[in-house]
Design a protein around this motif. Structure first.
Motif, PDB file in Angstrom:
ATOM      1  N   GLY A  82       0.992  -1.172  -0.126  1.00 17.92           N
ATOM      2  CA  GLY A  82       0.111  -0.230  -0.092  1.00 17.92           C
ATOM      3  C   GLY A  82       0.813   1.328  -0.049  1.00 17.92           C
ATOM      4  N   GLN A  83       1.927   1.114   0.261  1.00 17.06           N
ATOM      5  CA  GLN A  83       2.866   2.295   0.307  1.00 17.06           C
ATOM      6  C   GLN A  83       3.283   2.750  -1.095  1.00 17.06           C
ATOM      7  N   GLY A  84       3.872   1.851  -1.965  1.00 18.11           N
ATOM      8  CA  GLY A  84       4.510   2.089  -3.151  1.00 18.11           C
ATOM      9  C   GLY A  84       3.254   2.284  -4.127  1.00 18.11           C
ATOM     10  N   GLU A  85       2.027   1.750  -3.682  1.00 22.47           N
ATOM     11  CA  GLU A  85       0.976   2.266  -4.549  1.00 22.47           C
ATOM     12  C   GLU A  85       0.457   3.720  -4.387  1.00 22.47           C
ATOM     13  N   ILE A  86       0.705   4.226  -3.236  1.00 18.22           N
ATOM     14  CA  ILE A  86       0.531   5.786  -3.297  1.00 18.22           C
ATOM     15  C   ILE A  86       1.413   6.443  -4.169  1.00 18.22           C
ATOM     16  N   ASP A  87       2.770   6.025  -4.319  1.00 19.91           N
ATOM     17  CA  ASP A  87       3.659   6.563  -5.150  1.00 19.91           C
ATOM     18  C   ASP A  87       3.190   6.481  -6.604  1.00 19.91           C
ATOM     19  N   ASP A  88       2.831   5.148  -6.916  1.00 14.29           N
ATOM     20  CA  ASP A  88       2.073   4.968  -8.142  1.00 14.29           C
ATOM     21  C   ASP A  88       1.202   5.881  -8.452  1.00 14.29           C
ATOM     22  N   ALA A  89       0.203   6.420  -7.670  1.00 10.98           N
ATOM     23  CA  ALA A  89      -0.736   7.313  -7.821  1.00 10.98           C
ATOM     24  C   ALA A  89      -0.034   8.837  -8.056  1.00 10.98           C
ATOM     25  N   LEU A  90       0.867   9.031  -7.455  1.00  8.35           N
ATOM     26  CA  LEU A  90       1.457  10.447  -7.407  1.00  8.35           C
ATOM     27  C   LEU A  90       2.334  10.528  -8.617  1.00  8.35           C
ATOM     28  N   ALA A  91       2.694   9.427  -9.193  1.00 12.94           N
ATOM     29  CA  ALA A  91       3.582   9.311 -10.500  1.00 12.94           C
ATOM     30  C   ALA A  91       2.501   9.639 -11.701  1.00 12.94           C
ATOM     31  N   VAL A  92       1.336   9.068 -11.789  1.00 12.36           N
ATOM     32  CA  VAL A  92       0.323   9.030 -12.526  1.00 12.36           C
ATOM     33  C   VAL A  92      -0.172  10.738 -12.716  1.00 12.36           C
ATOM     34  N   ILE A  93      -0.474  11.152 -11.270  1.00 15.50           N
ATOM     35  CA  ILE A  93      -0.942  12.452 -11.486  1.00 15.50           C
ATOM     36  C   ILE A  93      -0.152  13.235 -11.961  1.00 15.50           C
ATOM     37  N   ALA A  94       1.456  13.310 -11.691  1.00 15.16           N
ATOM     38  CA  ALA A  94       2.306  14.224 -12.194  1.00 15.16           C
ATOM     39  C   ALA A  94       2.428  14.296 -13.614  1.00 15.16           C
ATOM     40  N   ALA A  95       2.171  13.035 -14.263  1.00 19.10           N
ATOM     41  CA  ALA A  95       2.546  12.664 -15.659  1.00 19.10           C
ATOM     42  C   ALA A  95       1.208  13.168 -16.403  1.00 19.10           C
ATOM     43  N   HIS A  96      -0.117  13.026 -16.007  1.00 15.77           N
ATOM     44  CA  HIS A  96      -1.124  13.537 -16.750  1.00 15.77           C
ATOM     45  C   HIS A  96      -1.818  14.782 -16.349  1.00 15.77           C
ATOM     46  N   ARG A  97      -1.588  15.239 -15.214  1.00 14.18           N
ATOM     47  CA  ARG A  97      -2.438  16.429 -14.623  1.00 14.18           C
ATOM     48  C   ARG A  97      -1.922  17.705 -15.731  1.00 14.18           C
ATOM     49  N   ASP A  98      -2.885  18.711 -15.879  1.00 14.74           N
ATOM     50  CA  ASP A  98      -2.596  19.734 -16.663  1.00 14.74           C
ATOM     51  C   ASP A  98      -2.414  21.019 -15.793  1.00 14.74           C
ATOM     52  N   PRO A  99      -1.672  21.660 -15.708  1.00 21.05           N
ATOM     53  CA  PRO A  99      -1.464  22.714 -14.523  1.00 21.05           C
ATOM     54  C   PRO A  99      -2.475  23.817 -14.896  1.00 21.05           C
ATOM     55  N   ALA A 100      -2.905  23.765 -16.066  1.00 22.63           N
ATOM     56  CA  ALA A 100      -4.139  24.844 -16.571  1.00 22.63           C
ATOM     57  C   ALA A 100      -5.516  24.257 -16.017  1.00 22.63           C
ATOM     58  N   LEU A 101      -5.872  23.047 -15.757  1.00 18.48           N
ATOM     59  CA  LEU A 101      -6.987  22.670 -15.294  1.00 18.48           C
ATOM     60  C   LEU A 101      -6.987  22.075 -14.188  1.00 18.48           C
ATOM     61  N   PRO A 102      -8.139  22.024 -13.518  1.00 16.84           N
ATOM     62  CA  PRO A 102      -8.545  21.565 -12.034  1.00 16.84           C
ATOM     63  C   PRO A 102      -8.177  20.107 -12.094  1.00 16.84           C
ATOM     64  N   LEU A 103      -7.569  19.421 -11.007  1.00 16.36           N
ATOM     65  CA  LEU A 103      -7.608  17.980 -10.747  1.00 16.36           C
ATOM     66  C   LEU A 103      -8.547  17.337  -9.873  1.00 16.36           C
ATOM     67  N   ALA A 104      -9.293  16.586 -10.366  1.00 20.30           N
ATOM     68  CA  ALA A 104     -10.081  15.663  -9.236  1.00 20.30           C
ATOM     69  C   ALA A 104      -9.425  14.159  -9.426  1.00 20.30           C
ATOM     70  N   LEU A 105      -9.640  13.647  -8.039  1.00 23.18           N
ATOM     71  CA  LEU A 105      -9.043  12.351  -7.581  1.00 23.18           C
ATOM     72  C   LEU A 105     -10.236  11.564  -7.161  1.00 23.18           C
ATOM     73  N   ALA A 106     -10.309  10.342  -7.561  1.00 21.24           N
ATOM     74  CA  ALA A 106     -11.153   9.093  -6.838  1.00 21.24           C
ATOM     75  C   ALA A 106     -10.616   7.902  -6.690  1.00 21.24           C
ATOM     76  N   GLY A 107     -11.196   7.269  -6.056  1.00 17.59           N
ATOM     77  CA  GLY A 107     -10.917   5.771  -5.484  1.00 17.59           C
ATOM     78  C   GLY A 107     -11.895   5.085  -4.818  1.00 17.59           C
ATOM     79  N   PHE A 108     -11.932   3.783  -5.309  1.00 18.50           N
ATOM     80  CA  PHE A 108     -12.797   2.874  -4.795  1.00 18.50           C
ATOM     81  C   PHE A 108     -12.121   1.855  -3.964  1.00 18.50           C
TER      82      PHE A 108
END
Length: 204
Positions: A82-108
């Motif tokens: 569960g620790q590295g998986e948080i790092d995975d999420a942060l990597a995906v966020i960093a790669a795909h977020r657009d600084p000009a657009l709002p970011l939403a984050l969801a999880g199940f």
């Protein structure tokens, strides 16, 4: 998710991470990253609740990003408690977020735990616009405190994560929880309602 879904690999801390991208019609109003359930219990980005969340965000005009945690399907690496998986999420966020657009984050489920922790670790100048947690894993994982506008949805009859555990987590934060009567962890037969709850909450 549909014929327009684009699959691609994104660099992650333990190797490439498999992502599925969907774009709305027209210019996106934001980017939504969605985290899937527990990898060791069959959770993947193709989980029906995860896909339902992606459809809700698409309807709201967001570009959506689903991804497989390390060691799942085409994602490289191995389960990291569960620790590295948080790092995975942060990597995906960093790669795909657009600084000009709002970011939403969801999880199940387990993904709700990851989403909460990832959101808490983002710098103050890059916080999420909103969090959506569905059946978050509040009993077995340490779900982080969340902003007051977070949308939390839980099934009354959840047999994986007891509703009482999520209420115990939410109570000190005075955080409302949307409870769907008679519904279990996987929202069988109520995915359309789940999608509508997310969409309606944004319009409010």
């Amino acid at each position: 998710m549909n014929s327009k879904t684009v699959k691609q690999l994104t660099p992650g801390p333990a190797g490439a991470l498999e992502c599925a991208l969907d774009r709305p019609d027209g210019e996106p109003r934001g980017v939504a990253v969605i985290c899937h359930p527990h990898p060791q219990q069959g959770g993947t980005m193709d989980n029906k609740v995860v896909q339902t969340l992606a459809r809700a965000f698409l309807q709201l005009g967001y570009r959506t990003v689903r991804f497989n945690f390390r060691g799942v399907a085409a994602s490289e690496g191995a389960w990291d408690e569960g620790q590295g998986e948080i790092d995975d999420a942060l990597a995906v966020i960093a790669a795909h977020r657009d600084p000009a657009l709002p970011l939403a984050l969801a999880g199940f489920s387990f993904g709700g735990y990851v989403a909460s922790q990832a959101a808490a670790r983002l710098p103050d100048d890059a916080k999420v616009e909103r969090l959506v947690l569905v059946g978050p894993s509040t009993q077995k994982q340490k779900v982080a405190p969340v902003p007051e506008e977070t949308l939390v949805i839980h099934g009354e009859s959840d047999d994986i994560v007891p509703l009482s555990a999520t209420l115990d987590w939410a109570r000190p934060q005075s955080l409302p929880v949307v409870v769907i009567p008679g519904v279990g962890h996987f929202f069988h037969g109520q995915l359309a309602l789940l999608k509508n709850l997310v969409v309606r909450s944004w319009h409010r």
